[in-house]
Design a protein around this motif. Structure first.
Motif, mmCIF file in Angstrom:
data_model
loop_
_atom_site.group_PDB
_atom_site.id
_atom_site.type_symbol
_atom_site.label_atom_id
_atom_site.label_comp_id
_atom_site.label_asym_id
_atom_site.label_seq_id
_atom_site.Cartn_x
_atom_site.Cartn_y
_atom_site.Cartn_z
ATOM 1 N N PRO A 193 0.952 -0.916 0.011
ATOM 2 C CA PRO A 193 -0.121 0.088 -0.039
ATOM 3 C C PRO A 193 0.688 1.210 -0.029
ATOM 4 O O PRO A 193 0.216 2.328 -0.497
ATOM 5 N N PHE A 194 2.047 1.209 0.245
ATOM 6 C CA PHE A 194 2.889 2.389 0.466
ATOM 7 C C PHE A 194 4.126 2.385 -0.427
ATOM 8 O O PHE A 194 5.082 3.072 -0.250
ATOM 9 N N TRP A 195 4.265 1.431 -1.325
ATOM 10 C CA TRP A 195 5.641 0.999 -2.055
ATOM 11 C C TRP A 195 5.265 0.535 -3.406
ATOM 12 O O TRP A 195 4.157 -0.570 -3.374
ATOM 13 N N GLY A 196 6.036 0.859 -4.361
ATOM 14 C CA GLY A 196 5.696 0.154 -5.819
ATOM 15 C C GLY A 196 7.001 -0.692 -6.073
ATOM 16 O O GLY A 196 7.744 -1.035 -5.121
ATOM 17 N N LYS A 197 6.713 -1.487 -6.906
ATOM 18 C CA LYS A 197 7.419 -2.620 -7.451
ATOM 19 C C LYS A 197 8.837 -2.125 -7.989
ATOM 20 O O LYS A 197 8.963 -1.358 -8.786
ATOM 21 N N ALA A 219 6.679 9.184 -1.976
ATOM 22 C CA ALA A 219 6.396 9.582 -3.262
ATOM 23 C C ALA A 219 5.342 8.668 -3.941
ATOM 24 O O ALA A 219 4.101 9.089 -4.496
ATOM 25 N N PHE A 220 5.498 7.254 -3.469
ATOM 26 C CA PHE A 220 4.374 6.518 -4.015
ATOM 27 C C PHE A 220 3.020 6.686 -2.984
ATOM 28 O O PHE A 220 1.925 6.391 -3.651
ATOM 29 N N SER A 221 3.092 6.690 -1.466
ATOM 30 C CA SER A 221 1.960 6.660 -1.016
ATOM 31 C C SER A 221 1.320 7.894 -1.221
ATOM 32 O O SER A 221 -0.311 7.776 -1.450
ATOM 33 N N LEU A 222 1.865 8.963 -1.604
ATOM 34 C CA LEU A 222 1.075 10.297 -1.884
ATOM 35 C C LEU A 222 0.734 10.734 -3.266
ATOM 36 O O LEU A 222 -0.296 11.278 -3.602
ATOM 37 N N TRP A 223 1.568 10.052 -4.366
ATOM 38 C CA TRP A 223 1.505 10.693 -5.683
ATOM 39 C C TRP A 223 1.451 9.299 -6.629
ATOM 40 O O TRP A 223 0.659 9.543 -7.623
ATOM 41 N N LEU A 279 20.916 4.886 0.018
ATOM 42 C CA LEU A 279 19.795 4.105 0.757
ATOM 43 C C LEU A 279 18.953 4.990 1.220
ATOM 44 O O LEU A 279 17.732 4.524 1.142
ATOM 45 N N TRP A 280 18.797 6.291 1.573
ATOM 46 C CA TRP A 280 17.698 7.165 1.993
ATOM 47 C C TRP A 280 16.569 7.493 0.749
ATOM 48 O O TRP A 280 15.506 7.178 0.953
ATOM 49 N N LEU A 281 17.327 7.320 -0.627
ATOM 50 C CA LEU A 281 16.236 7.632 -1.554
ATOM 51 C C LEU A 281 15.743 6.468 -1.729
ATOM 52 O O LEU A 281 14.232 6.307 -2.013
ATOM 53 N N MET A 282 16.158 5.273 -1.730
ATOM 54 C CA MET A 282 15.312 3.771 -1.854
ATOM 55 C C MET A 282 14.586 3.511 -0.817
ATOM 56 O O MET A 282 13.204 3.408 -0.969
ATOM 57 N N LEU A 283 14.859 4.009 0.467
ATOM 58 C CA LEU A 283 14.028 3.317 1.645
ATOM 59 C C LEU A 283 13.151 4.454 2.077
ATOM 60 O O LEU A 283 12.259 4.106 2.819
ATOM 61 N N SER A 284 13.452 5.665 1.898
ATOM 62 C CA SER A 284 12.638 6.655 2.352
ATOM 63 C C SER A 284 11.642 7.392 1.509
ATOM 64 O O SER A 284 10.465 7.542 1.455
ATOM 65 N N TYR A 285 12.541 8.029 0.460
ATOM 66 C CA TYR A 285 11.799 9.117 -0.386
ATOM 67 C C TYR A 285 10.960 8.210 -1.311
ATOM 68 O O TYR A 285 9.697 8.774 -1.460
ATOM 69 N N THR A 286 11.075 7.006 -1.927
ATOM 70 C CA THR A 286 10.154 6.521 -2.778
ATOM 71 C C THR A 286 9.085 5.994 -2.068
ATOM 72 O O THR A 286 7.872 5.905 -2.514
ATOM 73 N N VAL A 287 8.969 5.982 -0.699
ATOM 74 C CA VAL A 287 7.754 5.324 0.325
ATOM 75 C C VAL A 287 6.816 6.535 0.181
ATOM 76 O O VAL A 287 5.549 6.688 0.028
ATOM 77 N N ASN A 309 9.902 8.690 8.011
ATOM 78 C CA ASN A 309 11.311 9.287 7.820
ATOM 79 C C ASN A 309 12.235 9.479 9.179
ATOM 80 O O ASN A 309 13.299 9.043 9.136
ATOM 81 N N LEU A 310 11.582 9.464 10.459
ATOM 82 C CA LEU A 310 12.232 9.377 11.555
ATOM 83 C C LEU A 310 12.873 8.070 11.846
ATOM 84 O O LEU A 310 14.106 7.796 12.194
ATOM 85 N N VAL A 311 12.156 6.838 11.461
ATOM 86 C CA VAL A 311 12.437 5.738 11.774
ATOM 87 C C VAL A 311 13.452 5.420 10.746
ATOM 88 O O VAL A 311 14.702 4.837 11.232
#
Length: 482
Positions: A83-87, A167-171, A157-165, A400-402
């Motif tokens: 629900p919060f991440w794309g393939k 972006a996918f969740s909201l956009w 690492l941050w781009l893959m594990l945080s930003y993409t989440v 983002n905090l976690v």
């Protein structure tokens, strides 16, 4: 060479105007990072950190692009995995990039598929610029002490594990998108996430030297203004490109963006004059920034009088949290957020998201959003829409905090997050073996034996006047260009 409609280069679904505007908008957002934030960071810091600060932005921009086309884009805008991440998947093949752009996960029930009238390559580029600037904004929190090797590991690492989440969740068609949380162009995805992640990173990396925290004046205020100006002008592409088309929403968004930025800058400056007796140029740039950030989640969705209101709030609320609340909070005082990214991006982004939940009009929402129903509380959306905005912000904050914490703790097992104190005393020369200016400064005194150019290699005095020295250079075969 011109191509006729219907040729392989101009398929029937391609809208040349939309494609041209989207590429232009992508370039404008890119200029915000390169050279905008590179120049801003290199000039707003102490001279000894100019090279390091500019390079952190430069490196983040370059590393983000490779991660984006290898896995990042499809994690943020591809098919639904969670629900919060794309393939994850590559965005490099001809077959994928020349086809019509689409956001596969946006289609559900009565919500139609988002399918712009240009190729996937254009969308990949435009969204990359957003991903890159988010990381560069985050860097503003840790300037002046983060180990550059740790930063080099952190960015992918941050781009893959945080930003993409986010972006996918909201956009990209994630659960917040379909639930109706409004984030027109990145108030949450970009600014709230960079502010929270930056503040978290600043906590784990640790503070600057005490001498740097006490005195960290810009090395070049005029260049700082130039970098800020590139940000402001580039924001036309930032918010104007969000509709994925050259349409009415884009026009409203660009106008509202400029109105909010100007109002916020003036509000911040007036508060500086009222409370401190004089206007601050650095404060004006910060006010400009908070105005741009605050309007971003609703730029194409609110009326222009609302942009004025949002600009007033943007110039006053972050000013209060930075100038008043910061000094009363033990946590805010403890964490060394170098460029106050928490205040200018996290606070302003959250504020903009809440105000959008109040002020977004149904008519403008219908023009822009494919999701039926969302509208501001003042236009029939009720407290429910504000609640959705707050819930969406809470998800972005916690994630983002976690995740930022886990990434930095993991990197810290292999590489120190903070440069050692002896290198912090030196700055750029210790980190890179390079300096920004071939001048003395930062406490050094003029030493005639080191800097007196009127003496030759053997100690004898050379010709004294500028004209004589220029003539001597010419006589020795040195080409002089004026």
């Amino acid at each position: 060479m011109a191509y006729a409609a219907g040729s392989p280069a101009v398929p029937d679904w391609l809208n040349k105007g939309d494609n041209a505007w989207q590429l232009t908008a992508a370039t404008m957002v890119g200029i915000q990072s390169m050279p905008g934030l590179v120049v801003l960071y290199g000039s707003i810091v102490k001279k000894k950190w100019a090279v390091n600060s500019a390079f952190m932005a430069l490196y983040a921009y370059a590393s983000s692009l490779l991660v984006w086309v290898l896995v990042g884009f499809r994690m943020a805008f591809g098919e639904r995995l969670l629900p919060f991440w794309g393939k994850a998947g590559v965005a490099l093949s001809q077959d994928y990039l020349v086809g019509r752009a689409k956001l596969s996960a946006t289609e559900r029930g009565s919500t139609p598929l988002v399918e712009p009238f240009y190729p996937e390559a254009t969308l990949v580029l435009f969204q990359f610029e957003f991903a890159a600037i988010t990381l560069i904004l985050l860097a503003g929190s840790v300037l002046g002490r983060m180990n550059i090797k740790a930063w080099m590991a952190f960015t992918p690492l941050w781009l893959m594990l945080s930003y993409t989440v986010g972006a996918f969740s909201l956009w990209g068609g994630g659960f917040l998108y379909h639930w109706g949380v409004i984030d027109y162009s990145g108030g949450y995805v970009i600014h709230l996430s960079s502010g929270i992640a930056g503040f978290t990173a600043a906590y784990w990396v640790g503070p600057r030297l005490k001498s740097d925290r006490e005195r960290f004046s810009p090395n070049n205020i005029l260049l700082m203004i130039a970098g800020g100006g590139l940000l402001w002008m580039g924001w036309a592409g930032f918010n104007g490109g969000a509709p994925y088309a050259a349409n009415i929403t884009a026009s409203i968004a660009v106008l509202n963006t400029n109105v909010s930025a100007a109002t916020s800058l003036l509000t911040w400056t007036c508060l500086d004059v009222i409370f401190f007796g004089k206007p601050s140029v650095i404060g004006a740039v910060q006010g400009m920034m908070t105005g741009l950030v605050c309007i971003t989640p609703g730029a194409g969705l609110v009326q222009t009088w609302a942009a004025v209101v949002m600009g007033i709030f943007a110039g006053s609320v972050p000013w209060f949290t930075m100038m008043i609340l910061h000094k009363k909070s033990a946590l805010l005082m403890k964490v060394d957020d170098t460029l106050a990214v928490f205040h200018t991006h996290a606070v302003a982004g959250l504020l903009g998201g809440v105000l959008t939940g109040l002020l977004a009009t149904p008519e403008l929402m219908m023009m822009e959003s494919s999701v039926p129903g969302p509208k501001g509380a003042f236009y029939g959306g009720g407290i429910k829409q504000v609640g959705k905005q707050l819930a969406g912000a809470a998800f972005v904050i916690v994630w983002n905090l976690v995740v930022t914490t886990l990434i930095l703790l993991g990197i810290g097992l292999f590489v120190p997050l903070r440069m050692p104190d002896d290198q912090l005393m030196i700055g750029d020369d210790a980190a890179h073996g390079e300096e920004a200016y071939a001048l003395w400064g930062d406490g050094e005194k003029f030493d005639a034996t080191r800097h007196d150019v009127s003496r030759g290699a053997g100690g004898e005095r050379e010709m004294g006047t500028a004209e004589q020295r220029l003539a001597g250079m010419g006589a020795r075969g040195v080409t002089i260009q004026l």
